[in-house]
Design a protein around this motif. Structure first.
Motif, mmCIF file in Angstrom:
data_model
loop_
_atom_site.group_PDB
_atom_site.id
_atom_site.type_symbol
_atom_site.label_atom_id
_atom_site.label_comp_id
_atom_site.label_asym_id
_atom_site.label_seq_id
_atom_site.Cartn_x
_atom_site.Cartn_y
_atom_site.Cartn_z
ATOM 1 N N LEU A 116 -4.210 11.490 5.216
ATOM 2 C CA LEU A 116 -4.307 9.952 5.323
ATOM 3 C C LEU A 116 -3.140 9.076 4.912
ATOM 4 O O LEU A 116 -2.762 8.249 5.768
ATOM 5 N N ALA A 117 -2.235 9.964 4.565
ATOM 6 C CA ALA A 117 -0.797 9.376 4.399
ATOM 7 C C ALA A 117 -0.334 9.366 5.791
ATOM 8 O O ALA A 117 0.400 8.265 6.399
ATOM 9 N N LYS A 118 -0.486 10.319 6.771
ATOM 10 C CA LYS A 118 0.158 10.345 8.064
ATOM 11 C C LYS A 118 -0.679 9.294 8.859
ATOM 12 O O LYS A 118 -0.125 8.554 9.801
ATOM 13 N N ARG A 119 -1.895 9.197 8.617
ATOM 14 C CA ARG A 119 -2.709 7.903 9.503
ATOM 15 C C ARG A 119 -2.168 6.687 9.129
ATOM 16 O O ARG A 119 -2.136 5.771 9.851
ATOM 17 N N ALA A 120 -2.122 6.569 7.695
ATOM 18 C CA ALA A 120 -1.697 5.096 7.396
ATOM 19 C C ALA A 120 -0.156 4.850 7.903
ATOM 20 O O ALA A 120 0.131 3.817 8.315
ATOM 21 N N GLY A 121 0.848 6.015 7.685
ATOM 22 C CA GLY A 121 2.106 5.676 8.394
ATOM 23 C C GLY A 121 2.229 5.483 9.888
ATOM 24 O O GLY A 121 2.754 4.750 10.353
ATOM 25 N N LEU A 122 1.411 6.136 10.765
ATOM 26 C CA LEU A 122 1.169 5.870 12.168
ATOM 27 C C LEU A 122 0.823 4.504 12.269
ATOM 28 O O LEU A 122 1.112 3.797 13.313
ATOM 29 N N LEU A 123 -0.080 4.007 11.574
ATOM 30 C CA LEU A 123 -0.961 2.709 11.954
ATOM 31 C C LEU A 123 -0.074 1.602 11.173
ATOM 32 O O LEU A 123 -0.591 0.266 11.307
ATOM 33 N N HIS A 124 0.937 1.747 10.288
ATOM 34 C CA HIS A 124 1.500 0.571 9.520
ATOM 35 C C HIS A 124 2.002 -0.466 10.232
ATOM 36 O O HIS A 124 2.137 -1.571 9.650
ATOM 37 N N ASP A 125 2.649 -0.050 11.341
ATOM 38 C CA ASP A 125 3.306 -1.368 11.936
ATOM 39 C C ASP A 125 2.346 -1.737 13.361
ATOM 40 O O ASP A 125 2.975 -2.362 14.418
ATOM 41 N N ILE A 126 1.198 -1.457 13.480
ATOM 42 C CA ILE A 126 0.268 -1.590 14.443
ATOM 43 C C ILE A 126 -0.144 -3.015 14.786
ATOM 44 O O ILE A 126 -0.347 -3.523 15.832
ATOM 45 N N GLY A 127 0.269 -3.834 13.798
ATOM 46 C CA GLY A 127 -0.117 -5.247 14.000
ATOM 47 C C GLY A 127 0.962 -5.902 14.826
ATOM 48 O O GLY A 127 0.977 -7.006 15.268
ATOM 49 N N LYS A 128 2.226 -5.250 15.173
ATOM 50 C CA LYS A 128 3.313 -5.763 16.058
ATOM 51 C C LYS A 128 2.702 -5.804 17.480
ATOM 52 O O LYS A 128 3.362 -6.584 18.146
#
Length: 512
Positions: A352-364
């Motif tokens: 879950l931590a990897k998933r959140a880290g990968l998607l954390h800047d997807i809003g850009k």
């Protein structure tokens, strides 16, 4: 003799006939009398039968009537019994409530007596207490208020001293343990997940073999370069730079489409407006496919599975975005690895931590979230595709726009800072710059007849392409004025913005 004989014979004949007729009349009368007698007998029998039937019918009706009356009487009796039973129940309940009321009245009287007794005892105690206090004050020479203040101050000082001692011991122990462990985790995480950063700028350079190609790219009266700029939304700068053409634009995906299209056009040798549009469209599709493949590879490399196809496509788009000196995809992958390692060290869910880290800047890389910061835009995007709540919260909270609800959120925030290693002030500057360019394009697209808009020259120029069938030559001047006025009213920007409205008519046919 003969006539007499005939007469006698005739007479005898008539006489016999008369006698016969008489006899027949007599017999007929007897027969009629017999028939009448028999008919009367039969009528009497029928009359008796009918009377019997009528009596039976009467008795039957009487029996049915009595049966109905009996049933009604039974129902009435049953209803009366039920009413009597209800009346008895109501009477019983009334008696019980009356008894309870009487009991409550007695209890109330007892309680009132007890309250009065307690009040009297309280008054006696108060008098005794006052007497004791007066005696103590006389003995000690201090009032009760002064004695209380001295006692409280003494207890406060003692408690403060003990509390500070205990706090210092706890803090020293926590610092010795936590500082050591935190340094260990951070150092190990950085060592295990170090990667190179790819620098992205707003300018790309397309190398050519000779300067002769520049003239073919420009075309007669500049029609080729105008068609290429209109199709890609990128400003193409052809200057004295040897063997190079500069592609300028804030959107790296558009720059990549323009670069690949130029490469194919120069390699093929056929450069004209119709061919340019065909190659650009084909290249755009190829880039979209490549973006999807890049997103899939990134997810597979990190072991992140079950992502929606649209999420994977946006992950692929990160390759073409820079994040303050770092390629956004490389930054997100590194943040994911750091988050996974740190979560594993802390005993949390590393996947879950990897998933959140990968998607954390997807809003850009999301283009339709309007005024939202990229962290909130990414959180809403993840919620739209049913990501887990802790992942969505970590995405939205990594710049503290929302409250952190799980330990994943601070882990992603820390790993984002470790990977980025950039001052926070730069974030607002770059984001506001990109937002200004997108707002310029959105304002122009809000007018009817506008097909495409491109912000170029770092936002100093806005090119607006309109449909020839919807906007006339006269309307283009008014449209450019309206867009300029709206930009002046709604936006804040340095310098000035040049608005160029392009209208052209094309006719295309195919010979088969």
């Amino acid at each position: 003799m003969e006539p007499i004989t005939i007469i006698i014979a005739v007479s005898a004949l008539f006489g016999g006939a008369a006698v016969t007729i008489g006899i027949q009349k007599t017999l007929l009368k007897n027969r009629i009398a017999t028939v009448i007698s028999e008919a009367e007998k039969e009528a009497e029998v029928i009359k008796k039968d009918k009377m019997l039937q009528a009596k039976e019918k009467f008795f039957q009706l009487k029996s049915d009537h009595e049966k109905v009356i009996n049933e009604r009487n039974q129902k009435i009796m049953q209803a009366e019994n039920r009413i009597k039973q209800k009346e008895a129940d109501l009477q019983r309940k009334h008696d019980e409530s009356q008894r309870e009321k009487n009991a409550l009245e007695k209890q109330k009287e007892v309680l009132a007596n007890q309250i009065a007794l307690n009040e009297k005892k309280a008054e006696d105690l108060e008098k005794t207490h006052r007497l004791q206090v007066e005696q103590l004050e006389a003995i000690s020479g201090l009032s009760a208020h002064d004695a209380k203040e001295q006692l409280i101050e003494s207890l406060k000082a003692e408690a403060r001293t003990e509390a500070m001692s205990l706090v210092n011991e706890i803090m020293d122990e926590a610092k010795m343990t936590a500082n050591k462990e935190a340094k260990k985790i951070v150092v190990q995480t950085i060592q295990r997940a170090a990667s190179e950063h790819v620098t992205e700028n707003s300018v790309s350079v397309f190398h050519i073999e000779s300067d002769e190609v520049k003239g073919r790219i420009i075309g007669r009266e500049g029609r080729n370069i105008r068609a290429l700029e209109a199709a890609t939304g990128i400003e193409i700068v052809v200057d004295d730079t040897p063997e190079a053409i500069i592609l300028s634009g804030f959107d790296p995906i558009r720059r990549e489409v323009a670069r690949l299209s130029l490469h194919q056009l120069v390699t093929d040798g056929r450069i004209h407006p119709a061919r340019i549009e065909e190659v650009v469209e084909k290249t755009r599709k190829q880039v979209e496919e490549e973006i999807l493949e890049i997103g899939k590879r990134a997810a597979i490399d990190l072991g992140v599975h079950g992502l929606h196809l649209d999420v994977i496509r946006h992950i692929g788009k990160m390759k073409y975005r820079s994040s303050y000196g770092q390629n956004l995809l490389q930054h997100s992958k590194e943040t994911a690895r750091l988050s996974g390692i740190m979560a594993a060290e802390l005993g949390l869910n590393a996947k879950l931590a990897k998933r959140a880290g990968l998607l954390h800047d997807i809003g850009k890389v999301i283009e339709d979230e309007g005024e939202l910061p990229h962290a909130l835009a990414g959180m809403k995007f993840a919620e739209r595709y049913k990501e887990r709540p802790e992942v969505c919260n970590a995405i939205g909270a990594h710049h503290e726009e929302v409250e952190m609800e799980t330990l994943l959120a601070p882990i992603v925030q820390i790993c984002d800072s470790i990977s980025g290693a950039r001052p926070g002030a730069r974030r607002e500057v770059v984001e506001s710059y990109i937002k200004r360019l997108k707002d310029l394009e959105s304002i122009a697209l809000s007018y009817p007849g506008v097909i495409k808009t491109y912000a170029i020259q770092a936002g100093r120029e806005l090119r607006v392409i309109v449909g020839a069938e919807k906007v006339t030559d006269t309307d283009t001047e008014m449209l450019s004025m309206n867009i300029a006025k709206k930009i002046q009213e709604e936006m804040t920007y340095p310098g000035q913005v040049k608005i160029t409205v392009i209208r052209e008519t094309r006719s295309v046919n195919y010979a088969k």
